[in-house]
Structure formats: structure tokens, C-alpha cells
Design an enzyme around this catalytic site. Structure first.
Site, short mmCIF file in Angstrom:
data_model
loop_
_atom_site.label_atom_id
_atom_site.label_comp_id
_atom_site.label_asym_id
_atom_site.label_seq_id
_atom_site.Cartn_x
_atom_site.Cartn_y
_atom_site.Cartn_z
N LYS A 71 16.14 -31.11 22.79
CA LYS A 71 15.40 -29.95 22.93
C LYS A 71 16.06 -28.46 22.25
O LYS A 71 15.49 -27.51 22.75
CB LYS A 71 14.40 -29.72 24.24
CG LYS A 71 14.10 -30.93 24.66
CD LYS A 71 13.23 -31.89 23.68
CE LYS A 71 12.04 -31.36 22.98
NZ LYS A 71 11.58 -32.44 21.96
N HIS A 133 22.63 -37.35 21.52
CA HIS A 133 22.83 -36.41 22.74
C HIS A 133 23.78 -36.81 23.70
O HIS A 133 23.61 -36.11 24.58
CB HIS A 133 21.30 -36.41 23.50
CG HIS A 133 20.12 -36.31 22.55
ND1 HIS A 133 20.06 -34.83 22.09
CD2 HIS A 133 18.94 -36.55 22.36
CE1 HIS A 133 18.86 -34.76 21.43
NE2 HIS A 133 18.36 -35.98 21.56
N SER A 163 11.21 -26.52 27.02
CA SER A 163 10.95 -27.40 25.91
C SER A 163 11.10 -28.73 26.44
O SER A 163 9.93 -29.83 26.33
CB SER A 163 11.85 -27.41 24.78
OG SER A 163 11.49 -28.03 23.71
P1 A3P Z 1 9.71 -26.04 21.60
O1 A3P Z 1 9.33 -27.47 22.37
O2 A3P Z 1 10.25 -25.03 22.01
O3 A3P Z 1 8.47 -25.75 20.31
P2 A3P Z 1 14.99 -31.12 19.56
O4 A3P Z 1 14.56 -31.47 18.07
O5 A3P Z 1 16.26 -30.85 19.92
O6 A3P Z 1 14.16 -31.99 20.34
O7 A3P Z 1 14.05 -29.81 19.86
C1 A3P Z 1 12.82 -29.75 19.63
C2 A3P Z 1 12.38 -27.93 19.73
O8 A3P Z 1 12.65 -27.61 18.30
C3 A3P Z 1 10.93 -28.11 19.78
O9 A3P Z 1 10.80 -26.65 20.75
C4 A3P Z 1 10.49 -28.00 18.56
O10 A3P Z 1 9.24 -27.26 18.17
C5 A3P Z 1 11.63 -27.05 17.78
N1 A3P Z 1 11.70 -27.07 16.35
C6 A3P Z 1 11.72 -28.49 15.73
N2 A3P Z 1 11.82 -28.01 14.21
C7 A3P Z 1 11.59 -26.81 14.34
C8 A3P Z 1 11.49 -25.74 13.07
N3 A3P Z 1 11.68 -26.07 11.92
N4 A3P Z 1 11.50 -24.31 13.52
C9 A3P Z 1 11.66 -23.98 14.76
N5 A3P Z 1 11.64 -24.89 15.71
C10 A3P Z 1 11.64 -26.11 15.66
#
Ligand code: A3P
Length: 313
Positions: A71, A133, A163
């Protein structure tokens, strides 16, 4: 902690794995946290044979590995990396057509990938793009010695916690039903999958001489310079127009609208449910923690976040 309503599926826990207290807030049958080399993993990692995947993995000089605590912006950085290395000026919003999971197999989930009919990492002949991860200290040694390129993204721990809470509610193998306060306490105790958090970040930052370390907040503030940094690190030359194109096509809106980056196939396969949590691409903002922490809670959390921790090796 009391026992969950559903009895966990019987698993044999090997000697080098340690059972952790059963948290009844995870309501998926059989789900339980287990410790391996100081790291919190779960029964699914054990059942899928993570230790074998790690033993068998052979890093290659041409590998590109995107690492993170869950996240923290992994998917976003993966898409940037992919577009930097596969840039075609005419690709536009459609871009790469294959789901990100197939473009970036997960180092620790190899048996799962066989179930998904994916080519295993060892059988891939083209340049490999890999997501992980895992904590730095349990990465296979060959990742560190092969000359593979490792990129790491981290994020304000308060936003990571928020998140991850929502994601843990969405994932059908977790089905977390506790309160945010419970989740936050567990996060601070390291009793969340891939915890402990601070040691995860520290483990990679300590190797920032070889690992390209970026933050989610930097990506928000100036994605163009992050795209350039990634390109330099990977030895790719891009024109200003290329950079602008990648910036445009890795925006939250574009990635949310794209089923291949919004993991729509997870809904089809039943890994996540369409719940009130929405989709994988949730809010994509900096500072959502303000909706979950009081001033005092934030202060206590930051105090904890900034405490020194011993390395986990
Ligand atoms: P939120 O849950 O705060 O919206 P991961 O890919 O490490 O699992 O992280 C997921 C988080 O990154 C989520 O955060 C997701 O919405 C955000 N995210 C993914 N792509 C993104 C982008 N292009 N711009 C901003 N946030 C992004």
C-alpha cells in the site's frame, strides 16, 4: 485474544516458522499470521511454499525489481517502470494491454502464479520485471549479487496504515472486520502481513547506495522528475515529450479507468469483493490519514514511527 468463530484449517507449522496470536478480526476461514525470519507472513505464504520459491529463485543482471511495503504505491511505480522501459509514444492511454500482475510476477507468490497459468519466473526468457513485498534481509542473495536493479517506494506510514486497513477489508483471504483503531494497534506491533513496518523501510533505505528509493509523496509532487530518475537508474533515455506522455498516462484517473492496473481480474477471480471499499485504486491522495487519526493519535503514531529500530537480519 479469543479464538475466531471459524476454526483455522489444519496446517503444519515448520520449526523455523512461529505461530502468532490468532486475531479474530481476520474472518476468512483459516487465515492466520505466522512469523518467518522476524517477518510477519501468513498461512497462505506457507501453504504456497514461499521458502521453496525463495530458495529456487535465481536473480539475473537484467532483472528489474519493484519492492515496497504493501500500500505504499507499488502499483503506481510498477506502471511507471513498465512505461519507461517499454515506451512507445503512440501507446496513449491504452498502453500495455496485459494485466500488471502478468507483466510483474510476484517473487513470493510463485505457486499462485502457476495456478493463474503464468509462466514461472525461472522459465521466463525475456527481461523480467518482478514485484515483491519481502523485507530486504529475506530477499534471495542472488537479487543482491546479480546486479539486478531494485527500486523501492515508501509512503507516509499513516496513509499506508489507512490504505492497508481498507485493502484488508477487501481481500477475501483476509476479510478483516475489526475497527481501524484495532488495525492501527496491530500495525504498530508488527502484527500485520509483511510487518514490522519500520524495519521494512529501514532495511531498504540502508541499501540506498544500490537501491533506488522513492516516495509516494515525491511521485505526487513531481512525477516528471520521478520518471526521469527511474529512466536514469534503468539506463533508458527519454525525450521531454516521452516523459510528459508517461506522466499523463500514470495518473490516478488513467490507472483507475484501466482494468489492467485497477486489478479488475481480482474481482472476477473472487480474490476481492466489490464492497463499500470500492476498487483497488481507492483514493490515491496524500494525507487521507487526517480522516482516521485525531491529532493526539497522529502524534503518538509519528513518535512511534520515528523511534530507532534494530535491523532484522
Ligand atoms: P489508497 O488506498 O490510499 O488510495 P500499492 O500499489 O502499494 O498496493 O498501493 C496502493 C495505493 O496506491 C492505493 O492508495 C492506491 O489508490 C494508490 N495508487 C495507485 N496508483 C496510483 C496513482 N497513479 N496515483 C496515486 N495513487 C495511486
Amino acid at each position: 485474544m479469543s479464538e475466531p468463530a471459524t476454526a483455522p484449517e489444519e496446517i503444519t507449522i515448520p520449526e523455523d516458522w512461529e505461530p502468532m496470536p490468532i486475531d479474530p478480526n481476520y474472518t476468512a476461514p483459516g487465515f492466520r499470521l505466522l512469523k518467518y525470519c522476524g517477518v510477519t507472513l501468513n498461512n497462505v505464504h506457507l501453504q504456497w511454499g514461499i521458502t521453496k520459491s525463495l530458495e529456487q529463485f535465481q536473480g539475473r543482471r537484467s532483472d528489474v525489481i519493484v519492492a515496497s511495503f504493501p500500500k505504499s504505491g507499488t502499483t503506481w511505480l510498477q506502471e511507471v517502470v513498465w512505461r519507461v522501459t517499454h515506451h512507445q509514444p503512440t501507446a496513449g492511454e491504452k498502453g500495455p494491454k496485459t494485466c500488471l500482475e502478468y507483466r510483474f510476477p510476484v517473487l513470493e507468490s510463485q505457486p499462485q502464479e502457476k495456478l493463474m497459468d503464468m509462466v514461472s519466473l525461472s522459465d521466463m526468457t525475456d527481461q523480467r520485471f518482478i514485484k515483491t513485498h519481502l523485507h530486504y534481509h529475506i530477499l534471495p542473495e542472488s537479487v543482491k549479487t546479480s546486479g539486478a536493479k531494485v527500486l523501492y517506494v515508501h509512503r507516509d506510514a499513516r496513509d499506508v496504515c489507512v490504505s492497508f486497513y481498507h485493502f484488508s477489508r477487501m481481500l477475501n483471504i483476509y476479510k478483516y472486520r475489526g475497527s481501524f483503531a484495532d488495525f492501527r494497534d496491530n500495525f504498530m506491533r508488527g502484527e500485520i502481513v509483511h510487518g514490522p513496518y519500520r524495519e521494512h523501510v529501514q532495511g531498504y533505505l540502508e541499501h540506498s547506495d544500490t537501491v533506488l528509493c522513492l516516495t509516494y509523496e515525491q511521485m505526487h509532487q513531481d512525477r516528471g522528475s520521478v520518471v526521469r530518475k527511474v529512466a536514469d537508474f534503468l539506463g533508458v533515455s527519454l525525450s521531454d515529450a516521452d516523459v510528459d506522455d508517461i506522466v499523463k498516462n500514470t495518473s490516478f484517473e488513467v490507472m483507475k479507468a484501466n482494468p489492467d492496473t485497477n486489478f479488475r481480474q481480482w474481482e472476477d477471480s473472487g480474490l476481492v469483493s466489490g464492497t463499500e471499499e470500492g476498487t483497488f485504486m481507492r483514493k490515491g491522495v496524500v494525507g487521507d490519514w487526517r480522516n482516521y487519526f485525531t491529532e493526539e493519535e497522529s502524534e503518538a503514531f509519528l513518535k512511534w514511527r520515528n523511534e530507532e529500530v534494530a535491523p532484522l537480519n
